[in-house]
Design a protein around this motif. Structure first.
Motif, PDB file in Angstrom:
ATOM      1  N   LEU A  88      33.736  45.584  31.979  1.00 40.85           N
ATOM      2  CA  LEU A  88      33.529  45.557  33.378  1.00 40.85           C
ATOM      3  C   LEU A  88      34.798  45.666  33.954  1.00 40.85           C
ATOM      4  O   LEU A  88      35.685  45.074  33.701  1.00 40.85           O
ATOM      5  N   TYR A  89      34.644  46.746  34.953  1.00 45.53           N
ATOM      6  CA  TYR A  89      35.906  47.138  35.587  1.00 45.53           C
ATOM      7  C   TYR A  89      36.046  46.562  37.037  1.00 45.53           C
ATOM      8  O   TYR A  89      35.116  46.749  37.949  1.00 45.53           O
ATOM      9  N   LEU A  90      37.140  45.563  37.224  1.00 44.80           N
ATOM     10  CA  LEU A  90      37.153  44.911  38.579  1.00 44.80           C
ATOM     11  C   LEU A  90      38.111  45.611  39.479  1.00 44.80           C
ATOM     12  O   LEU A  90      39.249  45.684  38.988  1.00 44.80           O
ATOM     13  N   CYS A  91      37.737  45.448  40.754  1.00 46.50           N
ATOM     14  CA  CYS A  91      38.826  45.980  41.698  1.00 46.50           C
ATOM     15  C   CYS A  91      39.026  44.888  42.611  1.00 46.50           C
ATOM     16  O   CYS A  91      38.210  44.024  42.998  1.00 46.50           O
ATOM     17  N   ALA A  92      40.438  44.630  43.016  1.00 43.73           N
ATOM     18  CA  ALA A  92      40.821  43.536  44.190  1.00 43.73           C
ATOM     19  C   ALA A  92      41.532  44.139  45.044  1.00 43.73           C
ATOM     20  O   ALA A  92      42.473  44.832  44.650  1.00 43.73           O
ATOM     21  N   SER A  93      41.463  43.510  46.111  1.00 44.83           N
ATOM     22  CA  SER A  93      42.305  44.145  47.447  1.00 44.83           C
ATOM     23  C   SER A  93      42.879  42.904  47.682  1.00 44.83           C
ATOM     24  O   SER A  93      42.660  41.798  47.633  1.00 44.83           O
ATOM     25  N   SER A  94      44.090  43.260  48.626  1.00 48.55           N
ATOM     26  CA  SER A  94      44.845  42.206  49.067  1.00 48.55           C
ATOM     27  C   SER A  94      45.692  42.742  50.235  1.00 48.55           C
ATOM     28  O   SER A  94      45.694  43.950  50.355  1.00 48.55           O
ATOM     29  N   LEU A  95      46.379  41.888  50.904  1.00 49.32           N
ATOM     30  CA  LEU A  95      47.153  42.460  52.014  1.00 49.32           C
ATOM     31  C   LEU A  95      48.612  42.284  51.606  1.00 49.32           C
ATOM     32  O   LEU A  95      49.054  41.268  50.858  1.00 49.32           O
ATOM     33  N   SER A  96      49.366  43.199  51.679  1.00 48.36           N
ATOM     34  CA  SER A  96      50.874  43.160  51.160  1.00 48.36           C
ATOM     35  C   SER A  96      51.774  42.043  51.772  1.00 48.36           C
ATOM     36  O   SER A  96      51.098  41.342  52.693  1.00 48.36           O
ATOM     37  N   LEU A  97      52.784  41.832  50.879  1.00 47.02           N
ATOM     38  CA  LEU A  97      53.621  40.667  51.479  1.00 47.02           C
ATOM     39  C   LEU A  97      54.392  41.173  52.790  1.00 47.02           C
ATOM     40  O   LEU A  97      55.268  39.950  53.029  1.00 47.02           O
ATOM     41  N   ALA A  98      54.411  42.110  53.252  1.00 49.75           N
ATOM     42  CA  ALA A  98      55.097  42.117  54.646  1.00 49.75           C
ATOM     43  C   ALA A  98      54.786  41.338  55.539  1.00 49.75           C
ATOM     44  O   ALA A  98      53.686  41.081  55.617  1.00 49.75           O
ATOM     45  N   GLY A  99      55.512  40.761  56.100  1.00 47.03           N
ATOM     46  CA  GLY A  99      55.469  39.798  57.321  1.00 47.03           C
ATOM     47  C   GLY A  99      55.947  38.281  56.743  1.00 47.03           C
ATOM     48  O   GLY A  99      55.619  37.269  57.197  1.00 47.03           O
ATOM     49  N   GLY A 100      56.419  38.396  55.489  1.00 46.42           N
ATOM     50  CA  GLY A 100      56.882  36.927  54.900  1.00 46.42           C
ATOM     51  C   GLY A 100      55.886  36.169  54.192  1.00 46.42           C
ATOM     52  O   GLY A 100      56.294  34.940  54.005  1.00 46.42           O
ATOM     53  N   ARG A 101      54.759  36.693  54.031  1.00 47.60           N
ATOM     54  CA  ARG A 101      53.663  35.917  53.277  1.00 47.60           C
ATOM     55  C   ARG A 101      54.376  35.547  51.780  1.00 47.60           C
ATOM     56  O   ARG A 101      54.822  36.452  51.345  1.00 47.60           O
ATOM     57  N   LEU A 102      53.937  34.524  51.449  1.00 53.23           N
ATOM     58  CA  LEU A 102      54.342  34.236  49.980  1.00 53.23           C
ATOM     59  C   LEU A 102      53.486  34.694  48.977  1.00 53.23           C
ATOM     60  O   LEU A 102      53.917  35.145  48.069  1.00 53.23           O
ATOM     61  N   TYR A 103      52.243  34.910  49.430  1.00 47.06           N
ATOM     62  CA  TYR A 103      51.378  35.238  48.260  1.00 47.06           C
ATOM     63  C   TYR A 103      50.264  36.039  48.836  1.00 47.06           C
ATOM     64  O   TYR A 103      49.808  35.754  49.912  1.00 47.06           O
ATOM     65  N   ASN A 104      49.848  37.250  48.238  1.00 49.06           N
ATOM     66  CA  ASN A 104      48.670  37.912  48.700  1.00 49.06           C
ATOM     67  C   ASN A 104      47.657  37.499  48.151  1.00 49.06           C
ATOM     68  O   ASN A 104      47.518  38.227  46.843  1.00 49.06           O
ATOM     69  N   GLU A 105      46.507  36.894  48.649  1.00 49.72           N
ATOM     70  CA  GLU A 105      45.417  36.638  47.748  1.00 49.72           C
ATOM     71  C   GLU A 105      44.532  37.813  47.629  1.00 49.72           C
ATOM     72  O   GLU A 105      44.390  38.579  48.181  1.00 49.72           O
ATOM     73  N   GLN A 106      44.241  37.759  46.075  1.00 50.25           N
ATOM     74  CA  GLN A 106      43.423  38.950  45.755  1.00 50.25           C
ATOM     75  C   GLN A 106      42.009  38.571  45.786  1.00 50.25           C
ATOM     76  O   GLN A 106      41.455  37.657  45.454  1.00 50.25           O
ATOM     77  N   PHE A 107      41.066  39.469  46.537  1.00 48.58           N
ATOM     78  CA  PHE A 107      39.664  39.461  46.729  1.00 48.58           C
ATOM     79  C   PHE A 107      38.929  40.269  45.895  1.00 48.58           C
ATOM     80  O   PHE A 107      39.337  41.559  45.975  1.00 48.58           O
ATOM     81  N   PHE A 108      38.156  39.899  44.810  1.00 48.63           N
ATOM     82  CA  PHE A 108      37.298  40.912  43.979  1.00 48.63           C
ATOM     83  C   PHE A 108      36.133  41.392  44.295  1.00 48.63           C
ATOM     84  O   PHE A 108      35.501  40.704  45.002  1.00 48.63           O
ATOM     85  N   GLY A 109      35.848  42.669  44.031  1.00 46.70           N
ATOM     86  CA  GLY A 109      34.765  43.164  44.123  1.00 46.70           C
ATOM     87  C   GLY A 109      33.822  42.863  42.790  1.00 46.70           C
ATOM     88  O   GLY A 109      34.256  42.042  42.168  1.00 46.70           O
ATOM     89  N   PRO A 110      32.303  43.165  42.788  1.00 47.55           N
ATOM     90  CA  PRO A 110      31.411  42.814  41.947  1.00 47.55           C
ATOM     91  C   PRO A 110      31.624  43.643  40.553  1.00 47.55           C
ATOM     92  O   PRO A 110      30.882  43.144  39.556  1.00 47.55           O
ATOM     93  N   GLY A 111      32.198  44.676  40.578  1.00 47.60           N
ATOM     94  CA  GLY A 111      32.765  45.194  39.342  1.00 47.60           C
ATOM     95  C   GLY A 111      31.758  46.421  39.186  1.00 47.60           C
ATOM     96  O   GLY A 111      30.818  46.404  39.678  1.00 47.60           O
ATOM     97  N   THR A 112      32.198  47.307  38.135  1.00 43.95           N
ATOM     98  CA  THR A 112      31.536  48.355  37.693  1.00 43.95           C
ATOM     99  C   THR A 112      31.444  48.118  36.116  1.00 43.95           C
ATOM    100  O   THR A 112      32.396  48.027  35.428  1.00 43.95           O
ATOM    101  N   ARG A 113      30.250  48.109  35.586  1.00 41.46           N
ATOM    102  CA  ARG A 113      30.098  47.978  34.168  1.00 41.46           C
ATOM    103  C   ARG A 113      29.879  49.410  33.520  1.00 41.46           C
ATOM    104  O   ARG A 113      29.251  50.047  33.779  1.00 41.46           O
ATOM    105  N   LEU A 114      30.824  49.748  32.849  1.00 40.88           N
ATOM    106  CA  LEU A 114      30.765  51.047  31.948  1.00 40.88           C
ATOM    107  C   LEU A 114      30.652  50.806  30.483  1.00 40.88           C
ATOM    108  O   LEU A 114      31.126  49.778  29.920  1.00 40.88           O
ATOM    109  N   THR A 115      29.617  51.358  30.077  1.00 42.77           N
ATOM    110  CA  THR A 115      29.146  51.211  28.696  1.00 42.77           C
ATOM    111  C   THR A 115      29.589  52.691  27.889  1.00 42.77           C
ATOM    112  O   THR A 115      29.224  54.008  28.654  1.00 42.77           O
ATOM    113  N   VAL A 116      30.172  52.835  26.908  1.00 36.08           N
ATOM    114  CA  VAL A 116      30.459  53.956  26.370  1.00 36.08           C
ATOM    115  C   VAL A 116      29.987  53.908  24.919  1.00 36.08           C
ATOM    116  O   VAL A 116      30.009  53.147  24.153  1.00 36.08           O
ATOM    117  N   LEU A 117      29.214  55.063  24.807  1.00 40.63           N
ATOM    118  CA  LEU A 117      28.236  54.991  23.687  1.00 40.63           C
ATOM    119  C   LEU A 117      28.877  56.035  22.391  1.00 40.63           C
ATOM    120  O   LEU A 117      29.554  57.209  22.941  1.00 40.63           O
TER     121      LEU A 117
END
Lengths: 117, 117
Positions: A88-117
């Motif tokens: 399962l390949y997950l993508c997560a987006s966040s807002l950069s630390l510009a602006g003095g934020r301590l941490y940029n929380e990552q929000f995850f998508g539902p994923g892409t299920r890849l099957t290799v045969l």
């Protein structure tokens, strides 16, 4: 407000083929991270993109590459697919630390299920 | 390099009973700590995070966790669980400090919480 979206939902490929997975970040986010989650395992960090450049990379071979577009969406490309790339390949987006934020929380998508045969 | 160990791969507990999911981490630098939940066929949702300050952190859905620096632990607790809490729970760490919050996350292998009626 749409969250993180990924396409396609599922994908089946054969060994040696190439695949492209897509991710649209949450509105207002400018940073995209990709993770691989094998069955029964925790996600593993592949890489992170910010300002259209790869900012950080995990322990993955060069077969894994990515791209970020001006609208902040991102693609993950995997070349010469191996059976072990099935996951399962997950993508997560966040807002950069510009602006003095301590941490940029990552929000995850539902994923892409890849099957290799 | 950082690592996360989730000591229990599976935790069965009766409905309305308390639960503790264990997490230990290893890092040579200061860290940020997180707990995520993953429901079947979905992405990850952030339950709570520790960045600094009070070592007892409260999150969503009645969960809380305590950061113990001397024991390098960040155990997750809930005083009374419900059937809807059945899911996979992941502990994660990233490098703390200035600028560290932008790092990719290192996840544990996950703990499957099974709620029995």
């Amino acid at each position: 407000d749409a969250g993180v979206t990924q396409s396609p939902t599922h994908l089946i490929k054969t060994r040696g083929q190439q695949v492209t997975l897509r991710c649209s970040p949450k509105s207002g986010h400018d940073t995209v991270s990709w993770y691989q989650q094998a069955l029964g395992q925790g996600p593993q960090f592949i890489f992170q993109y910010y300002e259209e450049e790869e900012r950080q990379r995990g322990n993955f071979p060069d077969r894994f590459s990515g791209h970020q577009f001006p609208n902040y969406s991102s693609e993950l490309n995997v070349n010469a697919l191996l059976l072990g790339d099935s996951a399962l390949y997950l993508c997560a987006s966040s807002l950069s630390l510009a602006g003095g934020r301590l941490y940029n929380e990552q929000f995850f998508g539902p994923g892409t299920r890849l099957t290799v045969l | 390099a950082q690592s996360v160990t989730q000591l229990d791969s599976q935790v069965p507990v009766f409905e309305e009973a308390p639960v503790e999911l264990r997490c230990n981490y290893s890092s040579s630098v200061s860290v940020y700590l997180f707990w995520y939940v993953q429901y079947p066929n979905q992405g990850l949702q952030l339950l709570l995070k520790y960045l600094s300050g009070s070592t007892l952190v409260k999150g969503i859905n009645g969960f809380e966790a305590e950061f113990n620096k001397s024991q390098t632990s960040f155990h997750l607790r809930k005083p009374s669980v419900h059937i809807s809490d059945t899911a996979e729970y992941f502990c994660a760490v990233s490098e703390g400090g200035s600028g560290g919050g932008a790092d990719g996350l290192t996840f544990g292998k996950g703990t499957h919480l099974i709620i029995q009626p």
